[in-house]
Write a protein that holds these residues in place. Structure first.
Motif, short mmCIF file in Angstrom:
data_model
loop_
_atom_site.label_atom_id
_atom_site.label_comp_id
_atom_site.label_asym_id
_atom_site.label_seq_id
_atom_site.Cartn_x
_atom_site.Cartn_y
_atom_site.Cartn_z
N ALA A 1 0.83 -1.21 0.00
CA ALA A 1 0.00 0.00 0.00
C ALA A 1 0.86 1.26 0.00
CB ALA A 1 -0.93 -0.02 1.20
N ALA A 2 1.95 1.23 0.79
CA ALA A 2 2.86 2.37 0.82
C ALA A 2 3.56 2.53 -0.54
CB ALA A 2 3.89 2.19 1.93
N LEU A 3 3.90 1.42 -1.16
CA LEU A 3 4.60 1.44 -2.44
C LEU A 3 3.78 2.09 -3.55
CD1 LEU A 3 7.08 0.28 -4.15
CD2 LEU A 3 5.57 -1.67 -4.62
N THR A 4 2.49 1.91 -3.52
CA THR A 4 1.63 2.32 -4.64
C THR A 4 0.77 3.54 -4.34
OG1 THR A 4 -0.06 0.73 -3.90
CG2 THR A 4 1.53 -0.04 -5.54
N HIS A 5 1.00 4.21 -3.22
CA HIS A 5 0.07 5.25 -2.79
C HIS A 5 0.07 6.47 -3.72
CE1 HIS A 5 3.66 7.32 -1.34
NE2 HIS A 5 2.92 8.39 -1.13
N ASP A 6 1.17 6.71 -4.45
CA ASP A 6 1.31 7.95 -5.22
C ASP A 6 1.30 7.73 -6.73
OD1 ASP A 6 1.21 10.27 -3.79
OD2 ASP A 6 3.36 10.50 -3.52
N LEU A 7 0.77 6.62 -7.20
CA LEU A 7 0.87 6.31 -8.62
C LEU A 7 0.18 7.37 -9.49
CD1 LEU A 7 0.38 2.44 -8.80
CD2 LEU A 7 2.49 3.76 -8.68
N GLY A 8 -0.81 8.06 -8.95
CA GLY A 8 -1.53 9.05 -9.74
C GLY A 8 -0.69 10.25 -10.14
N LYS A 9 0.42 10.48 -9.47
CA LYS A 9 1.24 11.65 -9.79
C LYS A 9 1.99 11.50 -11.11
CE LYS A 9 2.03 13.31 -5.09
NZ LYS A 9 3.02 13.57 -4.03
N ALA A 10 2.06 10.27 -11.62
CA ALA A 10 2.87 10.03 -12.81
C ALA A 10 2.06 9.98 -14.09
CB ALA A 10 3.65 8.72 -12.65
N LEU A 11 0.74 10.14 -14.01
CA LEU A 11 -0.08 10.03 -15.21
C LEU A 11 0.18 11.19 -16.16
CD1 LEU A 11 -3.49 8.89 -13.72
CD2 LEU A 11 -1.89 7.52 -15.01
N THR A 12 0.25 10.89 -17.43
CA THR A 12 0.39 11.94 -18.44
C THR A 12 -0.96 12.59 -18.67
OG1 THR A 12 -0.10 10.42 -20.26
CG2 THR A 12 2.19 10.58 -19.55
N PRO A 13 -1.01 13.78 -19.26
CA PRO A 13 -2.31 14.43 -19.50
C PRO A 13 -3.29 13.57 -20.27
CG PRO A 13 -0.52 15.99 -19.82
CD PRO A 13 0.12 14.65 -19.60
N ALA A 14 -2.79 12.77 -21.21
CA ALA A 14 -3.69 11.94 -22.01
C ALA A 14 -4.36 10.85 -21.16
CB ALA A 14 -2.93 11.30 -23.16
N ASP A 15 -3.68 10.45 -20.08
CA ASP A 15 -4.22 9.38 -19.24
C ASP A 15 -5.10 9.90 -18.11
OD1 ASP A 15 -2.90 7.34 -20.58
OD2 ASP A 15 -1.06 7.65 -19.45
N GLN A 16 -4.97 11.18 -17.82
CA GLN A 16 -5.60 11.70 -16.62
C GLN A 16 -7.11 11.82 -16.76
OE1 GLN A 16 -3.73 15.33 -15.50
NE2 GLN A 16 -1.76 14.39 -15.05
N LEU A 17 -7.76 11.68 -15.64
CA LEU A 17 -9.17 12.01 -15.52
C LEU A 17 -9.28 13.54 -15.51
CD1 LEU A 17 -10.12 9.37 -12.83
CD2 LEU A 17 -10.61 9.28 -15.27
N PRO A 18 -10.49 14.11 -15.50
CA PRO A 18 -10.61 15.57 -15.49
C PRO A 18 -9.73 16.24 -14.45
CG PRO A 18 -12.75 14.55 -15.78
CD PRO A 18 -11.78 13.43 -15.52
N ARG A 19 -9.32 17.47 -14.74
CA ARG A 19 -8.33 18.15 -13.92
C ARG A 19 -8.78 18.34 -12.47
NH1 ARG A 19 -4.21 20.78 -16.42
NH2 ARG A 19 -4.13 22.33 -14.76
N HIS A 20 -10.11 18.42 -12.27
CA HIS A 20 -10.56 18.66 -10.90
C HIS A 20 -10.46 17.40 -10.04
CE1 HIS A 20 -14.22 16.91 -12.71
NE2 HIS A 20 -14.50 16.50 -11.48
N VAL A 21 -10.20 16.25 -10.66
CA VAL A 21 -10.08 15.01 -9.89
C VAL A 21 -8.68 14.93 -9.31
CG1 VAL A 21 -10.18 12.50 -9.99
CG2 VAL A 21 -11.76 13.87 -11.38
N MET A 22 -8.58 14.72 -8.00
CA MET A 22 -7.29 14.67 -7.34
C MET A 22 -6.48 13.47 -7.82
SD MET A 22 -7.09 17.25 -5.28
CE MET A 22 -5.81 16.78 -4.11
N HIS A 23 -5.14 13.59 -7.68
CA HIS A 23 -4.28 12.52 -8.17
C HIS A 23 -4.51 11.22 -7.41
CE1 HIS A 23 -1.27 12.10 -4.92
NE2 HIS A 23 -1.36 13.39 -4.75
#
Length: 408
Positions: A253-275
């Motif tokens: 859980a600690a290892l994977t907690h921040d995976l959202g910070k690495a998404l490229t703009p094409a992969d991201q959900l709408p900007r208002h959604v937190m990482h």
């Protein structure tokens, strides 16, 4: 027929580390001779037997020849003429290629394992190292265990690992073996050495691309003095090993907690959604690919989604705290809240200058969870309530209990 103790038991003995199972190699024997001596066969891919009294594994001395792609593409020769030196030569690292004579206790060290233990160097035995891609993962996993003792990776071994990574051979690793090595690394004292070794040799991208993507991603300097997300992740994993030693559930859980910070703009959900929400996408991909156990995946999802909420728990409304607990299945699986709180502490303290700081949010969450957990539907059943009204009354009572606990 002669028997030698080999491998990890000797390595750990020379390092004054506790060791587990002992493995033996038998030179000059045939499978039939082992059976005649009362040994029980258990090997599937090569001749391995259990001692009739100790139950310890005894393998016939053997050589291996590359015959195909991947770590299974080998032809094994366990002829009685195979020498101890030949058997040791096929092993991965010099520190694992040491034998002890079962009769005299004398060490047999043809590949310099004792020297490398004294020098604190993890070094491959020979050029055949490149024939088995699994050894890349094993090298990283051994570094997670041995780096705290001062071990470094030999430059020539790192070069061979980069060669394997560039060859595409790592694609042949099956998910179960990757997870097995990752799980062992998370139980080790310094998981960051596993990540850093793979990253530095170009092996993290083909094996764990979701984690490789964190390197080079900038952090907000006011919250993360270490700046780089990959460095932060290494520190969080080491903090998990410190606060929850041997616990690969919290470690994952600690290892994977921040995976959202690495998404490229094409992969991201709408900007208002937190990482934290965006991070569920790469987390799901990783878990599906490696067939991560359900408990590990569910806790990792909770930590990925909620860790910022836990960090600011004092700012959350009582009803919002209850919703957080419910989202994490904290009434049916109460242990998950404690595990999540611990992983969140690892995140907060896995930062330069914060390693020994307090994290009162963990105690707060546990106290509020305990208060809500103490309220149950049975306590409300004595009144005139029924159906949905019971659920609403239970929710109200739990929110009130959380508020009372806060003011206590």
């Amino acid at each position: 027929m002669k028997t030698y103790l080999v491998g990890g038991a000797i390595r750990d003995e020379l390092l004054d580390l506790p060791h587990g199972d002992r493995d033996w190699v038998v030179v000059g024997a045939t499978p039939q001779r082992m059976l005649d001596a009362g040994y029980k066969p258990v090997g599937r891919d090569f001749p391995v037997f259990l001692h009739p009294h100790s139950g310890e594994e005894h393998a016939l001395a053997r050589t291996e020849r590359k015959s195909g792609r991947g770590y299974r593409g080998f032809v094994v020769d366990a002829d009685p003429s195979v020498t101890l030196e030949q058997d040791l030569q096929r092993r991965d690292f010099t520190v694992n290629a040491i034998a002890r004579d079962g009769d005299t206790g004398e060490l047999v060290d043809p590949w310099g394992g004792v020297r490398d233990i004294q020098a604190r160097v993890l070094r491959h035995v020979g050029p055949a190292f490149v024939e088995d891609p699994l050894r890349v993962l094993r090298a990283a996993r051994f570094m997670a265990r041995l780096a705290p003792l001062g071990f470094t990776l030999a430059a020539e071994t790192g070069a061979l690992m980069r060669e394997i990574a560039a060859s595409g051979e790592l694609d042949a690793l099956v998910p179960e073996r990757i997870w097995q090595e990752l799980r062992k690394a998370l139980r080790a004292p310094r998981p960051s050495a596993f990540l850093r070794t793979l990253h530095d040799t170009g092996a993290l991208a083909p094996i764990l691309p979701e984690l490789e993507a964190l390197y080079g991603v900038p952090q907000r300097a006011e919250f993360h003095p270490e700046v780089d997300t990959g460095t932060h992740q290494e520190m969080v994993s080491d903090m998990a090993a410190r606060l929850a030693p041997g616990d690969d559930l919290v470690g994952f859980a600690a290892l994977t907690h921040d995976l959202g910070k690495a998404l490229t703009p094409a992969d991201q959900l709408p900007r208002h959604v937190m990482h934290e929400q965006r991070g569920l996408k790469p987390l799901a991909a990783l878990c599906e690919r490696l067939k991560i156990p359900a408990d590990h995946r569910q806790l990792a999802e909770a930590v990925c989604r909620e860790h910022l909420n836990v960090h600011r728990i004092d700012e959350l409304r009582d009803a919002t705290v209850l919703e957080l607990i419910q989202r994490c299945d904290g009434f049916r699986r109460p242990e998950r809240i404690a595990q999540m709180a611990l992983a969140c502490e690892c995140d907060k303290r896995g930062r330069l200058g914060f390693e020994d700081s307090d994290y009162p949010q963990r105690a707060t969450l546990l106290r509020l969870h305990a208060a809500a957990l103490a309220v149950n539907a049975r306590d409300l059943a004595a009144g005139d309530l029924s159906g949905p009204a019971v659920g609403e009354a239970l929710k109200k009572a739990r929110i009130e209990a959380i508020g009372t606990a806060r003011r206590a």
